[in-house]
Design an enzyme around this catalytic site. Sequence first.
Site, PDB file in Angstrom:
ATOM      1  CG  PHE A 136      -1.869   1.257   1.112  1.00 50.46           C
ATOM      2  CD1 PHE A 136      -3.030   1.205   0.354  1.00 50.46           C
ATOM      3  CD2 PHE A 136      -1.541   2.455   1.726  1.00 50.46           C
ATOM      4  CE1 PHE A 136      -3.848   2.318   0.217  1.00 50.46           C
ATOM      5  CE2 PHE A 136      -2.363   3.574   1.596  1.00 50.46           C
ATOM      6  CZ  PHE A 136      -3.520   3.506   0.846  1.00 50.46           C
ATOM      7  CG  ASP A 221       5.598   4.294   1.772  1.00 52.22           C
ATOM      8  OD1 ASP A 221       5.630   5.085   2.737  1.00 52.22           O
ATOM      9  OD2 ASP A 221       4.621   4.180   1.009  1.00 52.22           O
ATOM     10  CE  LYS A 250      -1.251   7.003   6.742  1.00 52.99           C
ATOM     11  NZ  LYS A 250      -0.847   5.944   5.839  1.00 52.99           N
TER      12      LYS A 250
HETATM   13  C1  LIG Z   1      -1.107   6.041   4.376  1.00 49.34           C
HETATM   14  C2  LIG Z   1       0.012   5.564   3.514  1.00 49.34           C
HETATM   15  C3  LIG Z   1       0.298   6.185   2.281  1.00 49.34           C
HETATM   16  C4  LIG Z   1      -0.563   7.270   1.689  1.00 49.34           C
HETATM   17  O1  LIG Z   1      -0.657   8.404   2.469  1.00 49.34           O
HETATM   18  P1  LIG Z   1      -1.834   9.470   2.188  1.00 49.34           P
HETATM   19  O2  LIG Z   1      -1.497  10.618   3.067  1.00 49.34           O
HETATM   20  O3  LIG Z   1      -3.130   8.810   2.541  1.00 49.34           O
HETATM   21  O4  LIG Z   1      -1.766   9.802   0.724  1.00 49.34           O
HETATM   22  C5  LIG Z   1       1.405   5.735   1.577  1.00 49.34           C
HETATM   23  N1  LIG Z   1       2.175   4.737   2.037  1.00 49.34           N
HETATM   24  C6  LIG Z   1       1.921   4.111   3.204  1.00 49.34           C
HETATM   25  C7  LIG Z   1       2.830   3.016   3.667  1.00 49.34           C
HETATM   26  C8  LIG Z   1       0.815   4.492   3.972  1.00 49.34           C
HETATM   27  O5  LIG Z   1       0.547   3.847   5.112  1.00 49.34           O
END
Ligand SMILES: *Cc1c(COP(=O)(O)O)cnc(C)c1O
Length: 394
Positions: A136, A221, A250
Amino acid sequence: MPISLAEKFGANNYHPLPLVVSRAEGACVWDTEGRRYIDMLSAYSALNHGHRHPRILAAMRDQIDRVTLTSRAFHNDQLGPFLERLSRVSGFNRGLPMNSGAEAVETGIKAVRKWGEKVKGVAPGTGEIIVAANNFHGRTITIISFSTEQQYRDGFGPFTPGFVVVPYGDLDALAAAITPRTVGVLLEPIQGEGGVVVPPPGYLAGVRALCTAERVIFWLDEIQTGLGRTGRLWAWQHEDARPDCISVGKALGGGVYPVSAFCADDALMQVFAPGDHGSTFGGNPLAAAVGSAALDVLVEEDLAGRAERLGVYLQQLIREIGSPKVAEVRGRGLLIGVELHEDAGPARPYCERLMTRGVLCKDTHGQVIRFAPPLVISREQVDQAIVAVAKELA
Ligand SMILES: *Cc1c(COP(=O)(O)O)cnc(C)c1O
């Protein structure tokens, strides 16, 4: 009333639990009836500092009274100090500020592709990025182009080419997928949305070595796993598998404002020249002031250390429940997944009932309940939450 209005006037792209939050502080939220809940979701790790951390709110109020938005057409006095802090905390010497996580990932895709063409010498338009199944990384068209979740893609084509999917945690499969066209490998150090999937020991260090040997950018990520969540500042530190770049988001916004960034050293970040990339709101003075406060609080309150200690404690309490419904408890720090047995049914009804018992959490991947409270949660609050969890899983 608020629910029916949201349902009537909003798009139907979410299925929230049926509570209406009207107030929050620390690890708790209250609904419109004044009922208190312990937040064990933390907005998917955007609330590592807890709700309305006083120091972050003070920094925000202070900044609102001075200047909030300039665009990058001019300098502002908050961005430089924020980027310096981010560099100190991330260990990468440059950061490119954006707003959402998905934008930080898009930024990384651009950086890695451009590095591939301009530095590694891959033929224009042919660079490939290897990603993991069950990933994700956000919701833009390019990012869902390499999702393996059918629903995330259904009806949204045509998709962006240039991505190769391999199984997560399988170093041999990754090695076999690398070709002269490969410019980067993008992974989550723990797959959060994928069900809190922790890779086998040595995997990330192995990917690191492989990427170095093959001259491929290793990109992690850390949007969900970073900033203390797993008991280290960065989840890659559990294995000393330092990547070439990270995406951060985040909790970088301290739970109050969207702030994200792509962080890398010169060799990668310097592929960008003026005009190559940008964002109207990215790096604005309000975001920078909030981001600076979020990083200061993270370090000075040792939130990573709290996550480590309380994570061990919470995992142990969940195991001690000894529920026959639980197939596995896994995770690191305060990113914990409780996988239910097939015959215990899906996780969603458990989350709905936990809500009525005053604990908020979210199912992920059907069978997994994710427990990821704010890192400022107290031991007493963990104890309170576990009473409800024990009743529910008994
Ligand atoms: C939440 C998340 C995203 C996307 O972040 P948004 O602010 O919702 O666009 C990307 N990568 C990971 C691992 C995430 O948990």
